[in-house]
Scaffold this motif. Structure first.
Motif, mmCIF file in Angstrom:
data_model
loop_
_atom_site.group_PDB
_atom_site.id
_atom_site.type_symbol
_atom_site.label_atom_id
_atom_site.label_comp_id
_atom_site.label_asym_id
_atom_site.label_seq_id
_atom_site.Cartn_x
_atom_site.Cartn_y
_atom_site.Cartn_z
ATOM 1 N N MET A 74 19.344 85.502 25.469
ATOM 2 C CA MET A 74 19.982 85.771 26.636
ATOM 3 C C MET A 74 19.262 85.263 27.719
ATOM 4 O O MET A 74 19.695 84.774 28.951
ATOM 5 C CB MET A 74 19.711 87.413 26.927
ATOM 6 C CG MET A 74 20.394 88.269 26.099
ATOM 7 S SD MET A 74 20.360 90.110 26.571
ATOM 8 C CE MET A 74 18.659 90.267 26.229
ATOM 9 N N GLU A 75 17.907 84.834 27.525
ATOM 10 C CA GLU A 75 17.125 84.097 28.723
ATOM 11 C C GLU A 75 17.853 82.385 28.632
ATOM 12 O O GLU A 75 17.696 81.947 29.839
ATOM 13 C CB GLU A 75 15.724 83.761 28.285
ATOM 14 C CG GLU A 75 14.951 84.996 28.402
ATOM 15 C CD GLU A 75 13.504 85.011 28.839
ATOM 16 O OE1 GLU A 75 12.989 84.077 29.458
ATOM 17 O OE2 GLU A 75 12.830 86.040 28.256
ATOM 18 N N TYR A 76 18.158 81.991 27.564
ATOM 19 C CA TYR A 76 18.978 80.750 27.507
ATOM 20 C C TYR A 76 20.246 80.659 28.329
ATOM 21 O O TYR A 76 20.461 79.856 29.180
ATOM 22 C CB TYR A 76 19.234 80.203 26.185
ATOM 23 C CG TYR A 76 19.892 78.528 26.059
ATOM 24 C CD1 TYR A 76 19.029 77.636 26.677
ATOM 25 C CD2 TYR A 76 20.937 78.630 25.374
ATOM 26 C CE1 TYR A 76 19.727 76.584 26.352
ATOM 27 C CE2 TYR A 76 21.834 77.402 25.285
ATOM 28 C CZ TYR A 76 20.948 76.270 25.960
ATOM 29 O OH TYR A 76 21.647 75.078 25.783
ATOM 30 N N ILE A 77 21.124 81.964 28.149
ATOM 31 C CA ILE A 77 22.085 82.029 28.946
ATOM 32 C C ILE A 77 21.747 82.342 30.538
ATOM 33 O O ILE A 77 22.535 81.644 31.377
ATOM 34 C CB ILE A 77 22.789 83.497 28.429
ATOM 35 C CG1 ILE A 77 23.386 83.292 27.170
ATOM 36 C CG2 ILE A 77 23.929 83.941 29.455
ATOM 37 C CD1 ILE A 77 23.990 84.575 26.569
ATOM 38 N N SER A 78 20.835 82.966 30.699
ATOM 39 C CA SER A 78 20.312 82.960 32.018
ATOM 40 C C SER A 78 20.010 81.508 32.686
ATOM 41 O O SER A 78 20.164 81.459 33.846
ATOM 42 C CB SER A 78 19.101 83.825 32.208
ATOM 43 O OG SER A 78 18.355 83.989 33.555
ATOM 44 N N GLU A 79 19.466 80.705 31.956
ATOM 45 C CA GLU A 79 18.993 79.315 32.521
ATOM 46 C C GLU A 79 20.224 78.687 32.662
ATOM 47 O O GLU A 79 20.330 77.686 33.658
ATOM 48 C CB GLU A 79 18.054 78.955 31.132
ATOM 49 C CG GLU A 79 16.567 79.399 31.392
ATOM 50 C CD GLU A 79 15.594 79.105 32.375
ATOM 51 O OE1 GLU A 79 16.004 78.264 33.305
ATOM 52 O OE2 GLU A 79 14.748 79.647 32.494
ATOM 53 N N LEU A 80 21.245 78.721 31.721
ATOM 54 C CA LEU A 80 22.445 77.977 31.822
ATOM 55 C C LEU A 80 23.513 78.357 33.208
ATOM 56 O O LEU A 80 24.137 77.685 33.568
ATOM 57 C CB LEU A 80 23.298 78.148 30.696
ATOM 58 C CG LEU A 80 22.966 77.556 29.345
ATOM 59 C CD1 LEU A 80 23.969 77.733 28.182
ATOM 60 C CD2 LEU A 80 23.057 75.996 29.399
ATOM 61 N N LYS A 81 23.324 79.767 33.480
ATOM 62 C CA LYS A 81 23.949 80.340 34.642
ATOM 63 C C LYS A 81 23.053 81.032 35.744
ATOM 64 O O LYS A 81 22.914 82.167 35.815
ATOM 65 C CB LYS A 81 24.996 81.463 34.076
ATOM 66 C CG LYS A 81 26.054 80.456 33.090
ATOM 67 C CD LYS A 81 26.885 79.639 33.928
ATOM 68 C CE LYS A 81 28.155 79.403 33.096
ATOM 69 N NZ LYS A 81 29.122 78.369 33.773
ATOM 70 N N PRO A 82 22.089 80.092 36.170
ATOM 71 C CA PRO A 82 20.994 80.660 37.028
ATOM 72 C C PRO A 82 21.812 81.403 38.055
ATOM 73 O O PRO A 82 21.180 82.487 38.880
ATOM 74 C CB PRO A 82 20.101 79.432 37.720
ATOM 75 C CG PRO A 82 21.186 78.331 37.288
ATOM 76 C CD PRO A 82 22.010 78.825 36.411
ATOM 77 N N ASP A 83 22.945 81.150 38.608
ATOM 78 C CA ASP A 83 23.546 82.070 39.722
ATOM 79 C C ASP A 83 23.781 83.414 39.585
ATOM 80 O O ASP A 83 24.036 84.271 40.193
ATOM 81 C CB ASP A 83 24.877 81.266 40.196
ATOM 82 C CG ASP A 83 24.753 79.975 41.076
ATOM 83 O OD1 ASP A 83 23.382 79.823 41.126
ATOM 84 O OD2 ASP A 83 25.522 79.308 41.074
ATOM 85 N N CYS A 84 23.861 83.662 38.257
ATOM 86 C CA CYS A 84 24.148 85.286 37.771
ATOM 87 C C CYS A 84 22.910 86.011 38.121
ATOM 88 O O CYS A 84 22.955 87.333 37.840
ATOM 89 C CB CYS A 84 24.405 85.050 36.499
ATOM 90 S SG CYS A 84 25.931 84.574 35.893
ATOM 91 N N ASN A 85 21.652 85.601 38.083
ATOM 92 C CA ASN A 85 20.476 86.291 38.482
ATOM 93 C C ASN A 85 20.079 87.215 37.342
ATOM 94 O O ASN A 85 19.393 88.239 37.731
ATOM 95 C CB ASN A 85 20.686 86.737 39.820
ATOM 96 C CG ASN A 85 20.826 85.735 41.006
ATOM 97 O OD1 ASN A 85 19.911 84.966 41.073
ATOM 98 N ND2 ASN A 85 21.571 86.073 41.768
ATOM 99 N N LEU A 86 20.371 86.926 36.105
ATOM 100 C CA LEU A 86 19.832 87.757 35.056
ATOM 101 C C LEU A 86 18.487 87.988 34.888
ATOM 102 O O LEU A 86 17.891 88.930 34.542
ATOM 103 C CB LEU A 86 20.428 87.436 33.662
ATOM 104 C CG LEU A 86 22.046 87.718 33.622
ATOM 105 C CD1 LEU A 86 22.616 86.914 32.155
ATOM 106 C CD2 LEU A 86 22.224 89.110 33.361
#
Length: 212
Positions: A74-86
């Protein structure tokens, strides 16, 4: 990001797989889902054990790399898509979101995981009592933490990884007959999250391996 579609090894009712599915939905990343049937012990097969030596789900093959452990994925996903602000930008806000996640991910969910229940007892009633006890204990801590962080969601009014973790754990709580009336804030946030399309799409009932 690679043009090759990521592959998520998942199980429909696995809360760790479920939280990753939610994160993927929020991030707008389409992934191929390959079910691993935990009750049939498919996770112990040689091919899957080579992919995930701990013999757990989820595992994810993305950008030519294999990742295991839901928080790492999930943290990797967040790094790939930073605009999602996870994960929030501020170090303190980020730490608090991780704190909420880990109350669930480290302090609650592992103690009621299938492998732990099977090791603990062969009797379903004893397993259920054990799971109920530890989920209740975890939720006592979580309810207190959320009183200091929650808005509409677990951390203010933006979706974060904490929300991805919350919904599957509430599902498990209901499954093991935890008295959710003791946790009004958790229940309120969960009810809000369940209405969001990305959370609906990730629900076990909407997975390809969900029994009819």
């Amino acid at each position: 990001m690679s043009s090759e579609k990521p592959v998520l090894y998942t199980y429909w009712r696995s809360s760790c797989s479920w939280r990753v599915r939610i994160a993927l939905q929020i991030a707008g990343i389409e992934a191929e889902h390959r079910p691993v049937h935990l009750v049939k012990a498919e996770q112990t097969s040689q091919p899957y054990s080579e992919l995930n030596p701990l013999q757990q789900v989820p595992s994810m093959v993305i950008n030519g790399e294999t990742l295991t452990q839901s928080m790492a994925i999930m943290e990797y996903i967040s790094e790939l898509k930073p605009d999602c602000n996870l994960l929030p930008a501020s170090p303190l806000d980020k730490a608090k979101v991780r704190m909420i996640c880990e109350i669930i991910n480290s302090g609650t969910q592992p103690l009621q995981n299938l492998s732990v229940l099977k090791k603990f007892s062969d009797k379903q009633e004893e397993r259920a009592d054990w799971a109920k006890y530890w989920i209740t204990k975890g939720f006592v801590a979580l309810e207190k933490a959320l009183k200091n962080t929650a808005g509409e969601y677990c951390y203010g009014n933006k979706l974060t990884l904490a929300d991805c973790c919350l919904v599957p754990q509430v599902y498990n709580a209901v499954r093991y007959y935890v008295d959710m009336s003791e946790f009004p804030l958790i229940s309120k946030i969960n009810q809000t999250l369940e209405k969001i399309p990305q959370f609906k799409a990730a629900h076990p009932s909407n997975q390809i391996d969900c029994p009819e």
